[in-house]
Design a protein around this motif. Sequence first.
Motif, short mmCIF file in Angstrom:
data_model
loop_
_atom_site.label_atom_id
_atom_site.label_comp_id
_atom_site.label_asym_id
_atom_site.label_seq_id
_atom_site.Cartn_x
_atom_site.Cartn_y
_atom_site.Cartn_z
N LEU A 40 25.76 51.69 29.63
CA LEU A 40 26.00 50.46 30.36
C LEU A 40 27.24 49.77 29.82
CD1 LEU A 40 22.34 49.12 30.44
CD2 LEU A 40 23.51 50.46 32.18
N SER A 41 28.05 49.21 30.73
CA SER A 41 29.27 48.52 30.33
C SER A 41 29.41 47.22 31.09
CB SER A 41 30.50 49.39 30.60
OG SER A 41 30.48 50.54 29.81
N ARG A 42 30.07 46.26 30.44
CA ARG A 42 30.33 44.98 31.07
C ARG A 42 31.61 45.07 31.90
NH1 ARG A 42 28.95 40.43 26.65
NH2 ARG A 42 28.92 39.16 28.52
N ARG A 43 31.86 44.02 32.67
CA ARG A 43 32.96 44.03 33.64
C ARG A 43 34.33 44.36 33.04
NH1 ARG A 43 35.18 39.15 37.24
NH2 ARG A 43 34.89 38.16 35.24
N PRO A 44 34.73 43.80 31.89
CA PRO A 44 36.06 44.15 31.35
C PRO A 44 36.21 45.65 31.05
CG PRO A 44 35.25 42.17 30.30
CD PRO A 44 34.11 42.72 31.10
N GLU A 45 35.15 46.27 30.51
CA GLU A 45 35.21 47.70 30.21
C GLU A 45 35.24 48.52 31.49
OE1 GLU A 45 32.84 45.65 28.74
OE2 GLU A 45 33.82 45.51 26.80
N VAL A 46 34.47 48.10 32.50
CA VAL A 46 34.46 48.80 33.79
C VAL A 46 35.85 48.70 34.43
CG1 VAL A 46 33.49 48.82 36.12
CG2 VAL A 46 32.00 48.46 34.15
N ALA A 47 36.43 47.52 34.40
CA ALA A 47 37.76 47.32 34.99
C ALA A 47 38.80 48.19 34.29
CB ALA A 47 38.15 45.85 34.91
N ALA A 48 38.73 48.27 32.97
CA ALA A 48 39.68 49.11 32.22
C ALA A 48 39.49 50.59 32.59
CB ALA A 48 39.50 48.90 30.72
N PHE A 49 38.25 51.01 32.74
CA PHE A 49 37.96 52.40 33.11
C PHE A 49 38.52 52.73 34.48
CE2 PHE A 49 35.12 55.50 35.14
CZ PHE A 49 35.23 56.56 34.25
N VAL A 50 38.36 51.80 35.43
CA VAL A 50 38.81 52.02 36.80
C VAL A 50 40.32 51.80 36.92
CG1 VAL A 50 38.54 51.20 39.19
CG2 VAL A 50 36.54 51.44 37.72
N GLY A 51 40.87 50.94 36.07
CA GLY A 51 42.30 50.66 36.09
C GLY A 51 42.68 49.50 36.98
N VAL A 52 41.78 48.50 37.05
CA VAL A 52 42.04 47.31 37.86
C VAL A 52 41.72 46.06 37.03
CG1 VAL A 52 41.55 48.47 40.05
CG2 VAL A 52 39.71 47.28 38.86
N HIS A 53 42.08 44.92 37.56
CA HIS A 53 41.76 43.64 36.92
C HIS A 53 40.26 43.37 37.06
CE1 HIS A 53 41.73 39.29 36.24
NE2 HIS A 53 42.85 39.50 35.57
N PRO A 54 39.64 42.73 36.06
CA PRO A 54 38.20 42.43 36.16
C PRO A 54 37.81 41.67 37.44
CG PRO A 54 38.92 42.08 33.92
CD PRO A 54 40.17 42.38 34.73
N ASN A 55 38.67 40.78 37.91
CA ASN A 55 38.34 40.06 39.14
C ASN A 55 38.29 41.00 40.35
OD1 ASN A 55 38.22 37.67 37.74
ND2 ASN A 55 40.25 36.99 38.35
N THR A 56 39.05 42.07 40.30
CA THR A 56 39.04 43.04 41.39
C THR A 56 37.68 43.73 41.48
OG1 THR A 56 41.41 43.40 41.14
CG2 THR A 56 40.18 45.09 42.34
N ILE A 57 37.05 43.96 40.34
CA ILE A 57 35.71 44.55 40.34
C ILE A 57 34.75 43.64 41.10
CG2 ILE A 57 33.73 45.23 38.90
CD1 ILE A 57 36.06 47.21 38.75
N SER A 58 34.80 42.35 40.81
CA SER A 58 33.93 41.40 41.51
C SER A 58 34.22 41.37 43.00
CB SER A 58 34.11 39.99 40.92
OG SER A 58 33.73 39.98 39.57
N ASN A 59 35.48 41.42 43.36
CA ASN A 59 35.85 41.41 44.78
C ASN A 59 35.37 42.67 45.49
OD1 ASN A 59 37.13 38.95 44.39
ND2 ASN A 59 39.15 39.86 44.13
N LEU A 60 35.50 43.82 44.83
CA LEU A 60 35.04 45.08 45.43
C LEU A 60 33.53 45.09 45.60
CD1 LEU A 60 37.31 47.60 43.51
CD2 LEU A 60 37.45 47.02 45.95
N VAL A 61 32.79 44.56 44.62
CA VAL A 61 31.33 44.47 44.74
C VAL A 61 30.96 43.58 45.90
CG1 VAL A 61 29.21 43.64 43.63
CG2 VAL A 61 30.87 44.99 42.31
N ALA A 62 31.61 42.41 46.01
CA ALA A 62 31.32 41.46 47.10
C ALA A 62 31.60 42.08 48.46
CB ALA A 62 32.13 40.19 46.90
#
Length: 65
Positions: free
Chosen positions: A9-31
Amino acid sequence: MSQTTNHNLSRRPEVAAFVGVHPNTISNLVAAGLFPKPIRLSRRLHVWDMTEVSRFMEHRREGVE
């Protein structure tokens, strides 16, 4: 007999780094329904199962190539 499950399990900053996007982009993609939903561990703590994130990335690569 007990069964052991290993969740990475990883938190948003680690997920964003893995995917190569800004952490806010992860939230936008989920929404937008375009990224796996997080697992809510508490009111303020959300984590992603990295197996699901890796699977998402594999499908994205297959669709782009």
